[in-house]
Design an enzyme around this catalytic site. Structure first.
Site, short mmCIF file in Angstrom:
data_model
loop_
_atom_site.label_atom_id
_atom_site.label_comp_id
_atom_site.label_asym_id
_atom_site.label_seq_id
_atom_site.Cartn_x
_atom_site.Cartn_y
_atom_site.Cartn_z
N ASP A 31 0.79 -1.20 0.07
CA ASP A 31 -0.11 0.04 -0.03
C ASP A 31 0.91 1.04 0.05
O ASP A 31 1.85 1.22 0.48
CB ASP A 31 -0.91 0.09 1.25
N THR A 35 -5.09 6.52 -0.11
CA THR A 35 -6.37 6.47 0.59
C THR A 35 -6.45 5.35 1.76
O THR A 35 -7.46 5.32 2.44
CB THR A 35 -7.30 6.41 -0.44
N SER A 75 -6.73 1.13 -5.25
CA SER A 75 -7.18 2.33 -5.97
C SER A 75 -7.93 2.88 -5.18
O SER A 75 -8.80 2.64 -4.12
CB SER A 75 -8.07 1.72 -7.13
N LYS A 91 -4.02 5.64 -13.30
CA LYS A 91 -2.68 4.91 -13.33
C LYS A 91 -2.80 3.62 -12.62
O LYS A 91 -2.20 2.59 -13.01
CB LYS A 91 -1.54 5.73 -12.85
N ASN A 99 1.38 -4.17 -13.86
CA ASN A 99 2.17 -4.44 -12.84
C ASN A 99 1.89 -5.60 -12.14
O ASN A 99 2.42 -6.81 -11.85
CB ASN A 99 2.69 -3.56 -12.12
N TYR A 145 -12.37 6.67 -12.69
CA TYR A 145 -12.61 5.26 -12.24
C TYR A 145 -13.12 4.33 -13.32
O TYR A 145 -12.49 3.19 -13.19
CB TYR A 145 -13.28 5.73 -11.04
N LYS A 149 -11.12 0.89 -14.78
CA LYS A 149 -11.38 -0.60 -14.21
C LYS A 149 -12.03 -1.38 -15.35
O LYS A 149 -11.67 -2.49 -15.48
CB LYS A 149 -12.78 -0.36 -12.97
#
Ligand code: UDP
Length: 318
Positions: A31, A35, A75, A91, A99, A145, A149
Protein backbone atom coordinates in the site's frame (compact mmCIF):
# COMPACT_ATOMS: atom_id res chain seq x y z
CA UNK A 1 -1.01 -20.16 0.22
CA UNK A 2 1.12 -17.03 0.05
CA UNK A 3 -0.66 -14.10 -1.58
CA UNK A 4 0.10 -10.49 -2.46
CA UNK A 5 -2.70 -8.02 -1.73
CA UNK A 6 -2.32 -4.54 -3.20
CA UNK A 7 -4.23 -1.89 -1.28
CA UNK A 8 -3.82 -4.01 1.86
CA UNK A 9 -4.18 -0.98 4.14
CA UNK A 10 -7.44 0.05 2.51
CA UNK A 11 -10.95 -0.62 3.71
CA UNK A 12 -11.57 -3.80 1.70
CA UNK A 13 -7.92 -4.80 1.32
CA UNK A 14 -7.37 -4.91 5.07
CA UNK A 15 -10.49 -6.98 5.77
CA UNK A 16 -9.45 -9.35 2.99
CA UNK A 17 -5.95 -9.60 4.46
CA UNK A 18 -7.50 -10.54 7.83
CA UNK A 19 -9.54 -13.21 6.09
CA UNK A 20 -6.51 -14.85 4.47
CA UNK A 21 -4.51 -14.68 7.70
CA UNK A 22 -7.42 -16.18 9.68
CA UNK A 23 -7.49 -19.15 7.30
CA UNK A 24 -3.80 -19.88 7.86
CA UNK A 25 -2.38 -18.25 4.71
CA UNK A 26 0.50 -15.79 4.43
CA UNK A 27 -0.04 -12.28 3.08
CA UNK A 28 2.35 -9.77 1.59
CA UNK A 29 0.47 -6.48 1.90
CA UNK A 30 1.32 -3.54 -0.34
CA UNK A 31 0.00 0.00 0.00
CA UNK A 32 1.18 3.58 -0.51
CA UNK A 33 -1.34 5.00 2.00
CA UNK A 34 -2.80 7.57 -0.38
CA UNK A 35 -6.26 6.43 0.61
CA UNK A 36 -5.42 3.47 2.87
CA UNK A 37 -4.47 3.99 6.51
CA UNK A 38 -1.82 2.37 8.76
CA UNK A 39 -4.46 1.88 11.50
CA UNK A 40 -6.17 -0.73 9.30
CA UNK A 41 -3.17 -3.06 9.45
CA UNK A 42 -1.65 -2.02 12.80
CA UNK A 43 -2.90 -5.25 14.42
CA UNK A 44 -1.01 -7.32 11.79
CA UNK A 45 2.41 -5.72 12.16
CA UNK A 46 4.72 -8.31 13.71
CA UNK A 47 2.49 -11.24 12.71
CA UNK A 48 4.73 -14.01 11.36
CA UNK A 49 2.50 -14.58 8.30
CA UNK A 50 2.18 -10.90 7.36
CA UNK A 51 4.76 -8.70 5.68
CA UNK A 52 4.22 -5.17 4.46
CA UNK A 53 5.70 -3.25 1.54
CA UNK A 54 5.08 0.50 1.31
CA UNK A 55 4.96 1.06 -2.42
CA UNK A 56 2.86 2.34 -5.30
CA UNK A 57 1.84 -0.61 -7.52
CA UNK A 58 1.60 1.81 -10.49
CA UNK A 59 5.41 1.69 -10.48
CA UNK A 60 7.52 -1.42 -11.10
CA UNK A 61 7.36 -3.69 -8.10
CA UNK A 62 9.58 -6.57 -7.10
CA UNK A 63 8.24 -9.09 -4.63
CA UNK A 64 10.64 -11.75 -3.36
CA UNK A 65 9.62 -15.38 -2.97
CA UNK A 66 6.86 -17.56 -4.33
CA UNK A 67 3.27 -16.38 -4.62
CA UNK A 68 0.08 -18.38 -5.17
CA UNK A 69 -2.15 -15.36 -5.62
CA UNK A 70 -2.05 -11.67 -6.51
CA UNK A 71 -5.14 -9.72 -5.46
CA UNK A 72 -5.25 -6.20 -6.89
CA UNK A 73 -7.28 -4.02 -4.53
CA UNK A 74 -5.27 -0.80 -4.72
CA UNK A 75 -7.25 2.18 -6.02
CA UNK A 76 -9.00 5.29 -4.81
CA UNK A 77 -12.60 4.06 -4.66
CA UNK A 78 -14.73 6.89 -3.33
CA UNK A 79 -16.05 9.47 -5.83
CA UNK A 80 -14.43 12.34 -3.91
CA UNK A 81 -11.09 10.50 -3.94
CA UNK A 82 -11.03 9.75 -7.61
CA UNK A 83 -12.17 13.26 -8.44
CA UNK A 84 -9.25 14.57 -6.39
CA UNK A 85 -6.79 11.94 -7.67
CA UNK A 86 -7.90 11.43 -11.29
CA UNK A 87 -4.47 10.64 -12.77
CA UNK A 88 -3.49 8.28 -9.93
CA UNK A 89 -6.84 6.52 -10.32
CA UNK A 90 -6.28 6.01 -14.05
CA UNK A 91 -2.71 4.89 -13.42
CA UNK A 92 -3.48 2.32 -10.75
CA UNK A 93 -6.27 0.84 -12.88
CA UNK A 94 -4.03 0.64 -15.95
CA UNK A 95 -0.30 0.59 -15.05
CA UNK A 96 -1.02 -0.84 -11.59
CA UNK A 97 -3.09 -3.66 -13.05
CA UNK A 98 -0.39 -4.29 -15.65
CA UNK A 99 2.30 -4.54 -12.96
CA UNK A 100 0.14 -6.76 -10.75
CA UNK A 101 -0.65 -9.05 -13.71
CA UNK A 102 3.07 -9.17 -14.53
CA UNK A 103 3.82 -10.36 -11.01
CA UNK A 104 1.11 -13.02 -11.27
CA UNK A 105 2.50 -14.20 -14.62
CA UNK A 106 6.09 -14.34 -13.35
CA UNK A 107 5.10 -16.21 -10.18
CA UNK A 108 2.54 -18.48 -11.90
CA UNK A 109 0.03 -17.14 -9.41
CA UNK A 110 -3.73 -16.70 -9.66
CA UNK A 111 -4.70 -13.09 -10.35
CA UNK A 112 -7.75 -11.45 -8.82
CA UNK A 113 -9.02 -8.04 -9.95
CA UNK A 114 -11.17 -5.85 -7.72
CA UNK A 115 -13.50 -4.32 -10.27
CA UNK A 116 -16.67 -2.41 -9.63
CA UNK A 117 -20.34 -1.91 -10.33
CA UNK A 118 -19.18 1.41 -11.82
CA UNK A 119 -18.36 -0.49 -15.01
CA UNK A 120 -22.15 -0.44 -15.54
CA UNK A 121 -22.13 3.39 -15.27
CA UNK A 122 -25.61 4.91 -15.01
CA UNK A 123 -27.29 1.62 -15.89
CA UNK A 124 -30.13 1.26 -18.36
CA UNK A 125 -30.68 -2.37 -17.33
CA UNK A 126 -31.91 -3.02 -13.81
CA UNK A 127 -30.83 -5.01 -11.83
CA UNK A 128 -27.41 -5.41 -13.43
CA UNK A 129 -26.34 -8.91 -14.56
CA UNK A 130 -22.69 -9.54 -15.48
CA UNK A 131 -23.72 -9.74 -19.14
CA UNK A 132 -24.72 -6.04 -19.19
CA UNK A 133 -22.07 -3.89 -20.94
CA UNK A 134 -22.94 -0.67 -19.17
CA UNK A 135 -23.66 2.97 -19.84
CA UNK A 136 -20.52 4.93 -19.00
CA UNK A 137 -19.58 8.51 -19.87
CA UNK A 138 -15.84 8.22 -20.61
CA UNK A 139 -15.18 11.98 -20.43
CA UNK A 140 -17.26 12.82 -17.34
CA UNK A 141 -15.68 13.21 -13.88
CA UNK A 142 -16.40 9.57 -12.92
CA UNK A 143 -14.89 8.33 -16.19
CA UNK A 144 -11.43 8.18 -14.60
CA UNK A 145 -12.54 5.39 -12.29
CA UNK A 146 -15.06 3.66 -14.53
CA UNK A 147 -12.78 3.52 -17.55
CA UNK A 148 -9.72 2.55 -15.49
CA UNK A 149 -11.64 -0.43 -14.15
CA UNK A 150 -13.05 -1.30 -17.56
CA UNK A 151 -9.53 -1.22 -18.98
CA UNK A 152 -8.34 -3.32 -16.02
CA UNK A 153 -10.98 -5.93 -16.81
CA UNK A 154 -9.95 -5.98 -20.49
CA UNK A 155 -6.28 -6.33 -19.56
CA UNK A 156 -7.06 -9.13 -17.12
CA UNK A 157 -8.96 -11.04 -19.81
CA UNK A 158 -6.08 -10.46 -22.27
CA UNK A 159 -3.57 -11.97 -19.81
CA UNK A 160 -5.97 -14.85 -19.27
CA UNK A 161 -6.43 -15.51 -22.99
CA UNK A 162 -2.93 -14.73 -24.24
CA UNK A 163 -0.74 -15.84 -21.35
CA UNK A 164 -3.01 -18.43 -19.73
CA UNK A 165 -2.98 -16.65 -16.36
CA UNK A 166 -5.64 -18.02 -14.02
CA UNK A 167 -7.75 -14.92 -13.40
CA UNK A 168 -10.82 -13.73 -11.51
CA UNK A 169 -12.78 -10.48 -11.74
CA UNK A 170 -15.15 -9.33 -9.02
CA UNK A 171 -17.55 -6.46 -9.60
CA UNK A 172 -17.99 -4.96 -6.16
CA UNK A 173 -21.19 -3.06 -5.35
CA UNK A 174 -21.43 -0.38 -2.62
CA UNK A 175 -19.80 -1.85 0.48
CA UNK A 176 -19.67 -0.33 3.95
CA UNK A 177 -18.54 -1.14 7.46
CA UNK A 178 -15.77 -0.59 10.00
CA UNK A 179 -12.47 0.89 8.71
CA UNK A 180 -14.09 3.26 6.26
CA UNK A 181 -12.46 6.65 6.69
CA UNK A 182 -14.62 9.21 8.49
CA UNK A 183 -14.22 11.61 5.55
CA UNK A 184 -14.12 8.96 2.86
CA UNK A 185 -16.99 10.88 1.26
CA UNK A 186 -19.23 7.92 0.61
CA UNK A 187 -22.80 8.02 1.67
CA UNK A 188 -22.79 5.58 4.61
CA UNK A 189 -19.73 7.08 6.32
CA UNK A 190 -20.84 10.65 5.60
CA UNK A 191 -24.31 10.13 7.06
CA UNK A 192 -23.06 8.33 10.19
CA UNK A 193 -20.30 10.87 10.92
CA UNK A 194 -22.76 13.72 10.39
CA UNK A 195 -25.38 12.07 12.62
CA UNK A 196 -22.90 11.41 15.42
CA UNK A 197 -22.15 15.15 15.44
CA UNK A 198 -25.88 16.02 15.20
CA UNK A 199 -24.91 17.90 12.03
CA UNK A 200 -27.12 18.14 8.92
CA UNK A 201 -27.30 14.99 6.80
CA UNK A 202 -26.19 15.93 3.26
CA UNK A 203 -28.57 14.17 0.89
CA UNK A 204 -27.54 14.78 -2.72
CA UNK A 205 -30.44 15.57 -5.03
CA UNK A 206 -33.87 14.52 -3.82
CA UNK A 207 -32.58 11.25 -2.33
CA UNK A 208 -34.63 9.10 -4.69
CA UNK A 209 -31.53 7.53 -6.28
CA UNK A 210 -30.96 3.96 -5.12
CA UNK A 211 -28.01 1.86 -4.00
CA UNK A 212 -27.76 -1.70 -2.68
CA UNK A 213 -25.46 -1.74 0.33
CA UNK A 214 -23.37 -4.75 1.24
CA UNK A 215 -21.84 -5.17 4.71
CA UNK A 216 -18.09 -5.70 4.54
CA UNK A 217 -18.00 -9.21 6.07
CA UNK A 218 -20.46 -10.43 3.42
CA UNK A 219 -18.46 -8.78 0.64
CA UNK A 220 -15.19 -10.30 1.84
CA UNK A 221 -16.75 -13.76 2.12
CA UNK A 222 -17.96 -13.53 -1.49
CA UNK A 223 -14.55 -12.32 -2.68
CA UNK A 224 -12.75 -15.09 -0.80
CA UNK A 225 -15.00 -17.78 -2.29
CA UNK A 226 -14.60 -16.30 -5.76
CA UNK A 227 -10.82 -16.34 -5.39
CA UNK A 228 -10.86 -19.97 -4.26
CA UNK A 229 -13.34 -21.48 -6.69
CA UNK A 230 -14.63 -18.97 -9.21
CA UNK A 231 -14.08 -18.70 -12.96
CA UNK A 232 -12.45 -16.08 -15.20
CA UNK A 233 -15.62 -14.25 -16.23
CA UNK A 234 -16.69 -11.29 -14.05
CA UNK A 235 -18.85 -12.01 -11.02
CA UNK A 236 -21.06 -9.51 -9.18
CA UNK A 237 -20.65 -9.56 -5.41
CA UNK A 238 -23.06 -7.24 -3.63
CA UNK A 239 -26.26 -7.12 -1.63
CA UNK A 240 -29.33 -7.11 -3.90
CA UNK A 241 -31.60 -5.34 -1.38
CA UNK A 242 -32.12 -1.85 -2.78
CA UNK A 243 -32.70 1.35 -0.78
CA UNK A 244 -33.12 4.99 -1.69
CA UNK A 245 -30.55 7.42 -0.31
CA UNK A 246 -33.36 9.10 1.64
CA UNK A 247 -34.26 5.79 3.30
CA UNK A 248 -30.62 5.38 4.33
CA UNK A 249 -30.58 8.90 5.83
CA UNK A 250 -33.72 8.13 7.84
CA UNK A 251 -32.30 4.81 9.07
CA UNK A 252 -29.05 6.44 10.22
CA UNK A 253 -30.98 9.16 12.10
CA UNK A 254 -33.15 6.51 13.75
CA UNK A 255 -30.26 4.24 14.79
CA UNK A 256 -28.03 7.05 16.10
CA UNK A 257 -30.89 8.95 17.77
CA UNK A 258 -29.48 12.09 16.16
CA UNK A 259 -31.33 15.39 16.04
CA UNK A 260 -29.91 16.04 12.55
CA UNK A 261 -32.03 17.50 9.77
CA UNK A 262 -31.82 16.09 6.24
CA UNK A 263 -30.63 18.81 3.86
CA UNK A 264 -30.48 18.60 0.07
CA UNK A 265 -27.21 19.27 -1.78
CA UNK A 266 -26.58 19.27 -5.56
CA UNK A 267 -26.46 15.85 -7.18
CA UNK A 268 -22.93 15.08 -8.44
CA UNK A 269 -22.50 14.90 -12.23
CA UNK A 270 -23.28 11.47 -13.74
CA UNK A 271 -24.45 10.12 -10.36
CA UNK A 272 -26.09 6.75 -11.21
CA UNK A 273 -29.85 6.85 -10.60
CA UNK A 274 -30.16 3.20 -9.64
CA UNK A 275 -27.86 0.34 -8.76
CA UNK A 276 -28.62 -3.22 -7.74
CA UNK A 277 -26.68 -6.40 -8.50
CA UNK A 278 -28.10 -9.50 -10.04
CA UNK A 279 -26.27 -12.10 -7.93
CA UNK A 280 -27.63 -15.24 -9.59
CA UNK A 281 -24.13 -16.22 -10.72
CA UNK A 282 -22.56 -15.87 -7.24
CA UNK A 283 -25.48 -17.75 -5.67
CA UNK A 284 -25.26 -20.68 -8.08
CA UNK A 285 -21.50 -20.97 -8.62
CA UNK A 286 -20.21 -19.98 -5.17
CA UNK A 287 -23.19 -20.78 -2.94
CA UNK A 288 -22.82 -17.21 -1.66
CA UNK A 289 -25.33 -14.62 -0.64
CA UNK A 290 -25.21 -11.80 1.90
CA UNK A 291 -26.49 -12.41 5.43
CA UNK A 292 -26.15 -9.05 7.23
CA UNK A 293 -29.08 -6.71 6.59
CA UNK A 294 -28.73 -2.94 6.37
CA UNK A 295 -30.11 -2.25 9.85
CA UNK A 296 -27.63 -4.63 11.50
CA UNK A 297 -24.69 -3.53 9.33
CA UNK A 298 -25.36 0.17 9.93
CA UNK A 299 -25.57 -0.49 13.70
CA UNK A 300 -22.13 -2.13 13.64
CA UNK A 301 -20.73 0.69 11.53
CA UNK A 302 -22.14 3.30 13.91
CA UNK A 303 -20.31 1.54 16.77
CA UNK A 304 -17.06 1.71 14.81
CA UNK A 305 -17.41 5.44 14.17
CA UNK A 306 -18.51 6.10 17.77
CA UNK A 307 -15.15 4.59 18.77
CA UNK A 308 -13.37 7.20 16.66
CA UNK A 309 -15.18 10.20 18.14
CA UNK A 310 -12.67 12.39 19.97
CA UNK A 311 -9.64 10.76 18.25
CA UNK A 312 -7.41 12.44 15.64
CA UNK A 313 -8.92 10.18 12.94
CA UNK A 314 -12.14 12.20 13.17
CA UNK A 315 -10.19 15.34 12.14
CA UNK A 316 -8.41 13.75 9.14
CA UNK A 317 -9.97 15.09 5.99
CA UNK A 318 -9.27 13.49 2.64
N1 UDP B 1 -24.65 10.73 -1.44
C1 UDP B 1 -25.43 11.60 -0.69
N2 UDP B 1 -24.83 12.28 0.31
C2 UDP B 1 -23.52 12.15 0.63
C3 UDP B 1 -22.72 11.26 -0.14
C4 UDP B 1 -23.33 10.58 -1.17
O1 UDP B 1 -26.64 11.73 -0.92
O2 UDP B 1 -23.06 12.83 1.57
C5 UDP B 1 -25.31 9.96 -2.52
C6 UDP B 1 -24.62 10.02 -3.88
O3 UDP B 1 -25.05 11.12 -4.63
C7 UDP B 1 -25.01 8.69 -4.49
C8 UDP B 1 -25.16 7.76 -3.29
O4 UDP B 1 -25.28 8.60 -2.15
O5 UDP B 1 -26.26 8.81 -5.13
C9 UDP B 1 -23.96 6.85 -3.10
O6 UDP B 1 -22.80 7.64 -3.14
P1 UDP B 1 -21.38 7.09 -2.77
O7 UDP B 1 -20.42 8.23 -2.91
O8 UDP B 1 -21.41 6.40 -1.47
O9 UDP B 1 -21.04 5.97 -3.84
P2 UDP B 1 -21.40 5.74 -5.39
O10 UDP B 1 -22.39 4.64 -5.37
O11 UDP B 1 -21.99 6.99 -5.97
O12 UDP B 1 -20.12 5.38 -6.00
Amino acid sequence: MRVLITGAAGFLGSHLTDRFIADGHSVVGLDNFITGHPDNIAHLIGHDRFTFIRHNISEFTYVAGELDGVLHFASPASPIDYLKLPIQTLKVGSLGTHNALGIALAKKARFFLASTSEVYGDPLVHPQPETYWGNVNPVGPRGVYDEAKRFAEALTMAYHRSHGVDTRIVRIFNTYGPRMRPFDGRVVSNFIVQALANAPITMYGDGSQTRSFCYVSDEVEGIYRLFMKGDAQPTNIGNPVEFTVRQLAELVIELTGASSAIVSRPLPEDDPKVRKPDITKARTTLGWEPSVDLREGVKRTIEFFRGLVGTPRMQERA
